[in-house]
Design a protein around this motif. Structure first.
Motif, PDB file in Angstrom:
ATOM      1  N   ARG A 189       0.820  -1.196   0.000  1.00  0.00           N
ATOM      2  CA  ARG A 189       0.000   0.000   0.000  1.00  0.00           C
ATOM      3  C   ARG A 189       0.867   1.265   0.000  1.00  0.00           C
ATOM      4  NH1 ARG A 189      -5.047   0.978   1.294  1.00  0.00           N
ATOM      5  NH2 ARG A 189      -5.530   3.164   1.447  1.00  0.00           N
ATOM      6  N   PHE A 190       1.842   1.267   0.896  1.00  0.00           N
ATOM      7  CA  PHE A 190       2.653   2.474   1.045  1.00  0.00           C
ATOM      8  C   PHE A 190       3.469   2.770  -0.204  1.00  0.00           C
ATOM      9  CE2 PHE A 190       5.995   5.162   2.692  1.00  0.00           C
ATOM     10  CZ  PHE A 190       5.245   6.065   3.419  1.00  0.00           C
ATOM     11  N   THR A 193       1.081   3.952  -3.154  1.00  0.00           N
ATOM     12  CA  THR A 193       0.610   5.335  -3.117  1.00  0.00           C
ATOM     13  C   THR A 193       1.761   6.310  -3.342  1.00  0.00           C
ATOM     14  OG1 THR A 193       0.613   5.042  -0.726  1.00  0.00           O
ATOM     15  CG2 THR A 193      -1.508   5.220  -1.782  1.00  0.00           C
ATOM     16  N   PRO A 229      10.511   8.476   1.519  1.00  0.00           N
ATOM     17  CA  PRO A 229       9.461   8.149   2.501  1.00  0.00           C
ATOM     18  C   PRO A 229       9.410   6.651   2.827  1.00  0.00           C
ATOM     19  CG  PRO A 229       8.510   8.833   0.405  1.00  0.00           C
ATOM     20  CD  PRO A 229       9.961   9.163   0.357  1.00  0.00           C
ATOM     21  N   THR A 232      11.940   5.951   5.456  1.00  0.00           N
ATOM     22  CA  THR A 232      11.459   6.503   6.727  1.00  0.00           C
ATOM     23  C   THR A 232      10.490   5.565   7.389  1.00  0.00           C
ATOM     24  OG1 THR A 232      11.456   8.638   5.647  1.00  0.00           O
ATOM     25  CG2 THR A 232      10.412   8.512   7.798  1.00  0.00           C
ATOM     26  N   VAL A 233       9.529   5.090   6.612  1.00  0.00           N
ATOM     27  CA  VAL A 233       8.501   4.237   7.180  1.00  0.00           C
ATOM     28  C   VAL A 233       9.095   2.915   7.639  1.00  0.00           C
ATOM     29  CG1 VAL A 233       6.599   2.781   6.444  1.00  0.00           C
ATOM     30  CG2 VAL A 233       6.440   5.220   6.226  1.00  0.00           C
ATOM     31  N   LEU A 236      10.265   3.624  11.096  1.00  0.00           N
ATOM     32  CA  LEU A 236       9.162   3.747  12.051  1.00  0.00           C
ATOM     33  C   LEU A 236       8.452   2.422  12.255  1.00  0.00           C
ATOM     34  CD1 LEU A 236       7.520   7.127  11.023  1.00  0.00           C
ATOM     35  CD2 LEU A 236       8.786   6.606  13.101  1.00  0.00           C
ATOM     36  N   ALA A 239       8.869  -0.256  15.199  1.00  0.00           N
ATOM     37  CA  ALA A 239       8.095  -0.200  16.436  1.00  0.00           C
ATOM     38  C   ALA A 239       6.827  -1.039  16.334  1.00  0.00           C
ATOM     39  CB  ALA A 239       7.751   1.243  16.789  1.00  0.00           C
ATOM     40  N   VAL A 284      14.425   0.261  18.145  1.00  0.00           N
ATOM     41  CA  VAL A 284      13.661   1.212  17.341  1.00  0.00           C
ATOM     42  C   VAL A 284      14.448   2.509  17.165  1.00  0.00           C
ATOM     43  CG1 VAL A 284      11.534   2.542  17.212  1.00  0.00           C
ATOM     44  CG2 VAL A 284      11.485   0.227  18.112  1.00  0.00           C
ATOM     45  N   ASN A 288      15.803   4.146  13.650  1.00  0.00           N
ATOM     46  CA  ASN A 288      15.456   5.496  13.218  1.00  0.00           C
ATOM     47  C   ASN A 288      16.674   6.385  13.055  1.00  0.00           C
ATOM     48  OD1 ASN A 288      12.520   5.718  12.908  1.00  0.00           O
ATOM     49  ND2 ASN A 288      12.550   4.906  14.977  1.00  0.00           N
ATOM     50  N   ASP A 292      17.757   8.321   9.743  1.00  0.00           N
ATOM     51  CA  ASP A 292      18.058   9.754   9.737  1.00  0.00           C
ATOM     52  C   ASP A 292      19.435  10.032   9.133  1.00  0.00           C
ATOM     53  OD1 ASP A 292      15.745  10.734  10.675  1.00  0.00           O
ATOM     54  OD2 ASP A 292      16.355  10.884  12.761  1.00  0.00           O
ATOM     55  N   TYR A 295      19.459   9.449   5.359  1.00  0.00           N
ATOM     56  CA  TYR A 295      18.860  10.632   4.790  1.00  0.00           C
ATOM     57  C   TYR A 295      19.834  11.709   4.452  1.00  0.00           C
ATOM     58  CZ  TYR A 295      13.970  10.880   5.595  1.00  0.00           C
ATOM     59  OH  TYR A 295      12.662  10.780   5.555  1.00  0.00           O
TER      60      TYR A 295
END
Lengths: 305, 282
Positions: A189-190, A193, A229, A232-233, A236, A239, A284, A288, A292, A295
């Motif tokens: 899905r992610f 989109t 993105p 990034t997801v 996240l 978690a 987690v 992240n 970061d 990125y």
């Protein structure tokens, strides 16, 4: 360089905050840990001795200070239930969880990526609607329920796979499939989109107008920009993957950290609870932090932000 | 951490259809929960099979069969809808209030307030929430309010981040600047100008947040930490039936389908609303 230093400092401060919250949480447990060690029939002198031994009579500030001091020395205390060092118990279980997590996340993420990219081409087409609907429905089934259906089909009806346990690759298939299904729908899905939105953007239209071949359009232009993105997801999502692991490990009797945490909570084994929750939080945080830092490397503009 | 935003379904016509289907599903569920006593003659907690012969299959006056102690599964699914809807609504409302307050404060005041609040958001995003929920649910005295409270307390970050983001753009709008120039107090600007501006986004998140809360609640009940017994709950029904899945699969299927129905319905409403609200605003 300042960007990287800032990120690392922030992660450290979050870690201290997390440790504080966990400390406060486990201190408000109403049940007396001395009782859970010595049993309900212990005499008052024994209980008092255990309390003194664990430092439970000291003021909260002193206890928190001691807690952080021990953490700084990688000392998570000893389990009330078994008396073993919490760090040893966690290390003994981390392999099983890592195996399950990496297998299911790997399969689910890669399949999701492929399906997401492959179906993102035309927004509003039948396949676009189908993916949106299928992922919406697929994400609505809790993992413990999917796991039970798989057990019913493959363990009871077809008698192909064991219904739980640990040890061989056969034991891994059902729990890994359960979690992989959840992860697959999420990433399909992610990715779908995000790639669809990128394709609709101006610079892709420009590239197309300039005559770039479609495979170059997708793989080089659209995917690369949608990747930020997505990464990034992925960070996240670690978690929420923990949540899925707790449930799946419980369904399949998988001897990992998730089940350990649940057992520790039910056994009121405070150091073990605090240790596993903190360990999960550190994972987690690390995930992240890596995202970061990546990125900053992928997109230098971020460093200024 | 970078923002991840919720994306709509693309076209307004499609969104309207999705929203309608979702509204019908959730509406049916709410009706079924409210009218439970009229939809089944059985008490969800009563043992209704006279001579116990193991769980009965669907049919024979029991639409979804009976469970391992001889209770009617259809009745338990119906009354379980009350539990799930109650937990989902209350948890979402708590998250909404906390998230809006934090998002409005962070976005409007900016500076140090913003930095501190966003640090708190990061803290909550980092914590393995299901593990913390398990700890909280064990620590706090069991009651029907405990589970919605803890889910709500840990689930507000999406509200907070989204509201903050919207406030950051709204703050610079002319009418807000004008109100400030005219000497309106901070409280008045927030209540009169910012809250109405962020509401559409919040409504979308409310639908999605409620479906998330229902899934989390099901997971907690599955682990034995949901609302106290004997209140029927879908997650607990699955865990009670797990040992018998080989002989009585309907005991697992029925509550799972109910969970999915509620979650799909709410998600359809949420995603449908994104484009519908954007269309109205445009």
């Amino acid at each position: 360089m300042a960007y990287f230093a800032r990120r690392i400092l922030r992660a450290l401060s979050t870690l201290l905050g997390t440790a504080f919250i966990i400390f406060m949480l486990v201190r408000v447990v109403p049940a007396d840990p001395a009782v859970s060690i010595a049993g309900p029939k212990a005499d008052p002198e024994t209980l008092a001795a255990i309390r003194k031994d664990l430092g439970l009579d000291d003021p909260l500030v002193v206890q928190y200070g001691r807690y952080v001091w021990q953490l700084a020395h990688a000392d998570l205390g000893r389990s009330y239930m078994t008396g073993r060092r919490v760090s040893d118990v966690i290390l003994a279980r981390v392999g099983a969880t890592a195996l399950l997590a990496v297998t299911s996340l790997g399969i689910g993420f890669l399949l999701g990526l492929v399906v997401g990219v492959a179906t993102a081409a035309r927004r509003g087409s039948a396949i676009d609607v189908a993916v949106l609907l299928a992922t919406l429905v697929g994400l609505s089934f809790p993992p413990f329920w999917l796991g039970n259906l798989l057990i019913y089909q493959f363990s009871y009806r077809l008698r192909l796979l064991p219904l739980g346990g640990y040890g061989s690759v056969w034991n891994l298939i059902l729990p890994a499939t359960t979690l992989a299904i959840v992860e697959f729908f999420f990433y399909a899905r992610f990715v779908h989109t995000n790639v669809a939105a990128t394709i609709a953007s101006d610079y892709i239209r420009t590239a197309r107008a300039k005559g770039a071949p479609p495979e170059r359009l997708y793989l080089v232009h659209a995917l690369r920009n949608a990747l930020i993105p997505i990464v990034t997801v992925l960070g996240l999502d670690i978690a929420s993957l923990m949540g899925g692991l707790v449930l799946t490990e419980t369904v399949f009797n998988w001897p990992g950290l998730g089940r350990l945490a649940v057992q520790a909570v039910f056994g009121l084994d405070i150091p073990l609870v605090a240790g596993t929750v903190l360990f999960a939080a550190v994972l987690v945080l690390l995930a992240n932090l890596i995202v970061d830092l990546l990125y900053g490397l992928i997109d230098p503009r971020v460093q200024r932000g | 951490m970078a923002e991840t935003t919720v994306v709509g379904l693309g076209s307004a016509a499609r969104s309207r259809r999705f929203f309608l289907v979702g509204a019908i599903m959730v509406g049916a569920l709410v009706l079924a929960a409210a009218a439970a006593p009229w939809l089944t003659p059985y008490d969800p907690d009563a043992i209704v099979v006279m001579a116990y012969r193991g769980p009965l299959g669907p049919g024979n006056g029991h639409l979804f069969g009976t469970d391992t102690v001889g209770r009617d599964v259809w009745a338990r699914v119906l009354y379980g809808a009350r539990t799930s809807l109650f937990v989902g609504t209350l948890a979402m409302a708590i998250s909404l209030v906390i998230g809006m307050a934090i998002g409005l404060a962070a976005g409007y005041f900016g500076g140090l307030v913003d930095a501190v609040l966003m640090w708190v958001v990061d803290l909550f995003l980092t914590m393995p929430s299901l593990l913390l929920l398990i700890v909280l649910a064990t620590v706090l005295p069991p009651s029907i309010f405990t589970i919605p409270l803890v889910i709500g307390l840990l689930g507000w970050t999406t509200f907070g981040r989204t509201v903050r983001g919207e406030v950051l753009t709204l703050r610079e709008r002319d009418y807000v600047q004008a109100a400030r120039a005219l000497g309106a107090t901070d409280a008045r600007i927030i209540v009169r100008h910012l809250v109405p501006g962020v509401l559409p986004g919040v409504i979308v998140l409310a639908a999605l947040g409620m479906s998330g809360a229902i899934i989390v609640d099901a997971g907690l009940s599955y682990l034995g930490l949901g609302v106290p017994l004997p209140t029927p709950s879908w997650g607990r029904m699955v865990s009670d039936a797990q040992t018998y899945v080989g002989v009585a699969p309907w005991l697992v299927v029925a509550p799972g389908v109910a969970i999915a129905l509620a979650v799909v319905g709410l998600n359809l409403i949420g995603y449908g609303l994104i484009d519908l609200l954007a269309e109205r605003r445009a």
